[in-house]
Design an enzyme around this catalytic site. Structure first.
Site, PDB file in Angstrom:
ATOM      1  N   GLY A  11       0.822  -1.218   0.000  1.00 27.81           N
ATOM      2  CA  GLY A  11       0.000   0.000   0.000  1.00 27.81           C
ATOM      3  C   GLY A  11       0.852   1.263   0.000  1.00 27.81           C
ATOM      4  O   GLY A  11       2.006   1.262   0.412  1.00 27.81           O
ATOM      5  N   ARG A  15      -2.375   8.730   3.338  1.00 28.49           N
ATOM      6  CA  ARG A  15      -2.569   9.681   4.439  1.00 28.49           C
ATOM      7  C   ARG A  15      -1.273  10.080   5.145  1.00 28.49           C
ATOM      8  O   ARG A  15      -1.263  11.004   5.949  1.00 28.49           O
ATOM      9  CB  ARG A  15      -3.579   9.110   5.448  1.00 28.49           C
ATOM     10  N   THR A  81      -6.437  -6.916  -0.200  1.00 30.06           N
ATOM     11  CA  THR A  81      -5.578  -7.749   0.651  1.00 30.06           C
ATOM     12  C   THR A  81      -5.537  -9.204   0.173  1.00 30.06           C
ATOM     13  O   THR A  81      -4.498  -9.860   0.279  1.00 30.06           O
ATOM     14  CB  THR A  81      -6.051  -7.703   2.119  1.00 30.06           C
ATOM     15  N   TYR A 103       0.553  -7.590   8.493  1.00 30.18           N
ATOM     16  CA  TYR A 103       0.565  -6.312   7.768  1.00 30.18           C
ATOM     17  C   TYR A 103       1.858  -5.558   8.100  1.00 30.18           C
ATOM     18  O   TYR A 103       2.230  -5.446   9.266  1.00 30.18           O
ATOM     19  CB  TYR A 103      -0.601  -5.424   8.197  1.00 30.18           C
ATOM     20  N   LYS A 333      33.718   9.012  18.228  1.00 27.73           N
ATOM     21  CA  LYS A 333      33.227   8.323  17.027  1.00 27.73           C
ATOM     22  C   LYS A 333      34.229   7.261  16.610  1.00 27.73           C
ATOM     23  O   LYS A 333      35.425   7.544  16.539  1.00 27.73           O
ATOM     24  CB  LYS A 333      33.047   9.316  15.886  1.00 27.73           C
ATOM     25  N   ASN A 368      41.220  13.928  12.326  1.00 24.64           N
ATOM     26  CA  ASN A 368      41.202  12.627  11.653  1.00 24.64           C
ATOM     27  C   ASN A 368      40.922  12.730  10.163  1.00 24.64           C
ATOM     28  O   ASN A 368      41.032  11.758   9.450  1.00 24.64           O
ATOM     29  CB  ASN A 368      40.147  11.721  12.303  1.00 24.64           C
ATOM     30  N   SER A 387      46.074  19.423  27.734  1.00 22.92           N
ATOM     31  CA  SER A 387      44.895  20.123  27.244  1.00 22.92           C
ATOM     32  C   SER A 387      45.179  20.782  25.902  1.00 22.92           C
ATOM     33  O   SER A 387      46.291  21.220  25.627  1.00 22.92           O
ATOM     34  CB  SER A 387      44.477  21.209  28.236  1.00 22.92           C
TER      35      SER A 387
HETATM   36  C1  UD1 Z   1      -8.114  -4.579   6.587  1.00 22.52           C
HETATM   37  C2  UD1 Z   1      -9.130  -5.695   6.708  1.00 22.52           C
HETATM   38  C3  UD1 Z   1     -10.089  -5.386   7.861  1.00 22.52           C
HETATM   39  C4  UD1 Z   1      -9.307  -5.203   9.124  1.00 22.52           C
HETATM   40  C5  UD1 Z   1      -8.248  -4.145   8.944  1.00 22.52           C
HETATM   41  C6  UD1 Z   1      -7.347  -4.101  10.162  1.00 22.52           C
HETATM   42  C7  UD1 Z   1      -9.491  -6.591   4.481  1.00 22.52           C
HETATM   43  C8  UD1 Z   1     -10.369  -6.611   3.281  1.00 22.52           C
HETATM   44  N1  UD1 Z   1      -9.866  -5.809   5.469  1.00 22.52           N
HETATM   45  O1  UD1 Z   1      -8.816  -3.429   6.192  1.00 22.52           O
HETATM   46  O2  UD1 Z   1     -11.002  -6.449   8.021  1.00 22.52           O
HETATM   47  O3  UD1 Z   1     -10.193  -4.841  10.184  1.00 22.52           O
HETATM   48  O4  UD1 Z   1      -7.427  -4.426   7.809  1.00 22.52           O
HETATM   49  O5  UD1 Z   1      -6.455  -3.026  10.067  1.00 22.52           O
HETATM   50  O6  UD1 Z   1      -8.516  -7.302   4.525  1.00 22.52           O
HETATM   51  N2  UD1 Z   1      -2.337  -4.109   1.120  1.00 22.52           N
HETATM   52  C9  UD1 Z   1      -1.567  -4.547   0.071  1.00 22.52           C
HETATM   53  N3  UD1 Z   1      -2.136  -4.653  -1.167  1.00 22.52           N
HETATM   54  C10 UD1 Z   1      -3.428  -4.356  -1.375  1.00 22.52           C
HETATM   55  C11 UD1 Z   1      -4.220  -3.899  -0.303  1.00 22.52           C
HETATM   56  C12 UD1 Z   1      -3.622  -3.786   0.947  1.00 22.52           C
HETATM   57  O7  UD1 Z   1      -0.387  -4.834   0.231  1.00 22.52           O
HETATM   58  O8  UD1 Z   1      -3.860  -4.485  -2.530  1.00 22.52           O
HETATM   59  C13 UD1 Z   1      -1.711  -3.993   2.445  1.00 22.52           C
HETATM   60  C14 UD1 Z   1      -1.662  -2.562   2.915  1.00 22.52           C
HETATM   61  O9  UD1 Z   1      -0.444  -1.958   2.526  1.00 22.52           O
HETATM   62  C15 UD1 Z   1      -1.769  -2.734   4.415  1.00 22.52           C
HETATM   63  C16 UD1 Z   1      -2.606  -3.976   4.593  1.00 22.52           C
HETATM   64  O10 UD1 Z   1      -2.510  -4.680   3.369  1.00 22.52           O
HETATM   65  O11 UD1 Z   1      -0.529  -2.961   5.027  1.00 22.52           O
HETATM   66  C17 UD1 Z   1      -4.050  -3.680   4.930  1.00 22.52           C
HETATM   67  O12 UD1 Z   1      -4.656  -2.994   3.875  1.00 22.52           O
HETATM   68  P1  UD1 Z   1      -5.722  -1.845   4.113  1.00 22.52           P
HETATM   69  O13 UD1 Z   1      -6.135  -1.326   2.813  1.00 22.52           O
HETATM   70  O14 UD1 Z   1      -5.189  -0.872   5.094  1.00 22.52           O
HETATM   71  O15 UD1 Z   1      -6.925  -2.684   4.767  1.00 22.52           O
HETATM   72  P2  UD1 Z   1      -8.109  -2.093   5.620  1.00 22.52           P
HETATM   73  O16 UD1 Z   1      -9.086  -1.460   4.720  1.00 22.52           O
HETATM   74  O17 UD1 Z   1      -7.592  -1.305   6.734  1.00 22.52           O
END
Ligand code: UD1
Ligand code: CA
Length: 450
Positions: A11, A15, A81, A103, A333, A368, A387
């Site tokens: 991701g 934000r 995810t 995550y 250092k 140095n 000194s």
């Molecule tokens: C997800 C869960 C939700 C849970 C929450 C907890 C799903 C559908 N939902 O929601 O149930 O309560 O986490 O925090 O799983 N990521 C990828 N590739 C993607 C999408 C996401 O690598 O295509 C990674 C993001 O970088 C992140 C993690 O997966 O580290 C979670 O993704 P995010 O989009 O934040 O999920 P939430 O909507 O928060």
């Protein structure tokens, strides 16, 4: 059973308002991703697969910097995810064990929690880590039927009754790897977000007659970071725990709230840490040391009985042996300071070795750096450096040698010798008095004229 980790880190983290991928923002000196990998390391994974997307090169570099034993796979489009986990399939080809999904933006999962999930896997096909949320907000909701997990419903897709559930999905899921990928084959993007949800595998598992269950943990563990304020909250939470852990291990913190630790700081029992001290990454302090107020330490080792500060800076490669004294406004250092040596005031000691019991006088500087290369200064045992000595490296002072105050040492000083390298002093009889009288009369004349 063998365990492998799948760490989702593709991701962008919009934000965060950052050019850096979210998982590379740091808490306690380590990227969030490394915190997640450290938690996962507790279960001794056979393989660790990081799913990268945004900033994949940087994410891969950070992952490899921490461990050689990691596979990084690419998720070019962030389709959810579930889709992210599927990218790990090839990397887990032939792996006959459990997969745990973590995550990369969730740094505080405790090793015991992952162990509890592995234990729960013994009689449950899919184990989800859940928590009772104080404010369930937009988390996925865990729909239970007694002890059995029936489904995870994402907030966007949930009706009022489901949104009223407080038991939430942390995101951490454990299942046999082949089962996980089989279940993911059944996931589609027919939902409110238009994403492939990992969470859909629960309902699919149930229709296939597999069991699903929940291991619960404290909400603080599942905290995920999405913004700078959340990063700050995570940092603060880490520091609270690190301070408590240090005190629990027998370290005195005179003003705990003002002491900052890194993820890898180690401090031995009966060491006293005064207020306003920062331990940047890579610091180990043995027992019975004193780290006095306003000191900054990084990449260094302090042995038993040594005193550092107040107002000292230990930079990477500073190695203090036992009973060393480093005083105020001293910077060390890449230097080894042997037992009992003292550098008490206003000095810079870099790329150097200081022998046992040697005393480095106030204002001493190891010169140095010639603008291109760094050079070494070697000071033997029982040396007295006067000194304001400038040690122009490369240079050596032999055992029991001495330098006169203000000396610029450009040539090696043999053992037992004194180096004097400064203009010889001359006293001019009565000169100062005559000078003062002349200046005072000039001042008086200037006033009369005005
Ligand atoms: C997800 C869960 C939700 C849970 C929450 C907890 C799903 C559908 N939902 O929601 O149930 O309560 O986490 O925090 O799983 N990521 C990828 N590739 C993607 C999408 C996401 O690598 O295509 C990674 C993001 O970088 C992140 C993690 O997966 O580290 C979670 O993704 P995010 O989009 O934040 O999920 P939430 O909507 O928060
Ligand atoms: Ca999230």
């Amino acid at each position: 059973m063998a365990v492998s980790l799948i760490i989702l880190a593709a991701g962008k983290g919009t934000r965060m308002q950052s050019d850096l991928p979210k998982v590379l923002h740091k808490v306690a000196g380590a990227p969030l991703l490394i915190h997640a990998m450290k938690s996962g390391a507790a279960v001794e994974p056979e393989r660790s697969i990081v799913v990268a997307g945004h900033g994949a090169q940087a994410v891969e570099a950070a992952a490899r910097d921490w461990s050689d034993d990691v596979d990084v796979v690419l998720q070019t489009e962030q389709l959810g995810t579930g889709h992210a986990v599927m990218q790990a399939r090839a990397a887990l080809e032939g792996f006959d064990g459990d997969a745990i999904v973590l995550y990369g933006d969730t740094p505080f999962i405790q090793p015991e929690t992952l162990e509890a999930m592995i234990a729960a896997r013994a009689n449950t096909d899919v184990v989800v880590l859940g928590f009772e949320a104080a404010d369930p907000g937009r988390y996925g909701r865990l729909v239970m039927d007694g002890d059995a997990l029936q489904a995870i419903t994402e907030f966007k897709d949930a009706d009022e009754a489901t949104r009223a559930i407080n038991l939430c999905n942390s995101g951490v899921i454990a299942a046999k790897a082949d089962v996980l990928f089989d279940l993911l084959d059944g996931v589609n993007d027919d939902n409110a977000a238009g994403e492939y949800y990992l969470t859909d595998i629960i309902a699919i598992a149930r229709t296939r007659g597999l069991s699903a269950g929940v291991v619960r943990c404290d909400e603080a563990e599942t905290m995920g970071i999405n913004s700078r304020p959340e990063l700050a909250v995570a940092e603060a939470a880490f520091q609270v725990r690190a301070r408590a852990a240090a005190m629990g291990n027998g370290v005195t913190l005179q003003a705990p709230d003002t002491v900052y630790f890194s993820h890898d700081t180690y401090i031995g029992a009966d060491t006293i840490v005064e207020p306003n001290v920062v331990f940047a990454v890579g610091v180990t302090v043995e027992n019975d040391a004193q780290i006095r107020a306003f000191s900054h330490l990084e990449g260094c080792h302090v042995s038993r009985g040594s005193v550092v500060g107040p107002y000292a800076r230990l930079r990477p490669g500073a190695e203090l042996a036992e009973n060393v004294k480093i005083g105020n406004f001293v910077e060390i250092k890449n230097a080894v300071i042997d037992a009992g040596a003292k550098v008490n005031h206003l000095s810079y000691i870099g790329d150097a070795h200081v022998g046992e019991r040697s005393n480095i006088g106030a204002g001493t500087i190891t010169c140095n750096y010639d603008g291109v290369f760094k050079h070494k200064t070697t000071i033997g045992a029982d040396v007295f450096v006067g000194s304001n000595t400038m040690l122009v490296a490369p240079v050596t002072m032999g055992d029991e040698s001495m330098s006169a105050t203000g000396t610029v040492v450009t040539r090696d000083v043999p053992a037992g010798d004194l180096a004097v390298g400064r203009a010889r002093q001359e006293n001019k009889a009565g000169f100062a008095r005559r000078m003062f009288e002349k200046l005072k009369s000039q001042k008086a004349n200037a006033r009369k004229g005005a």
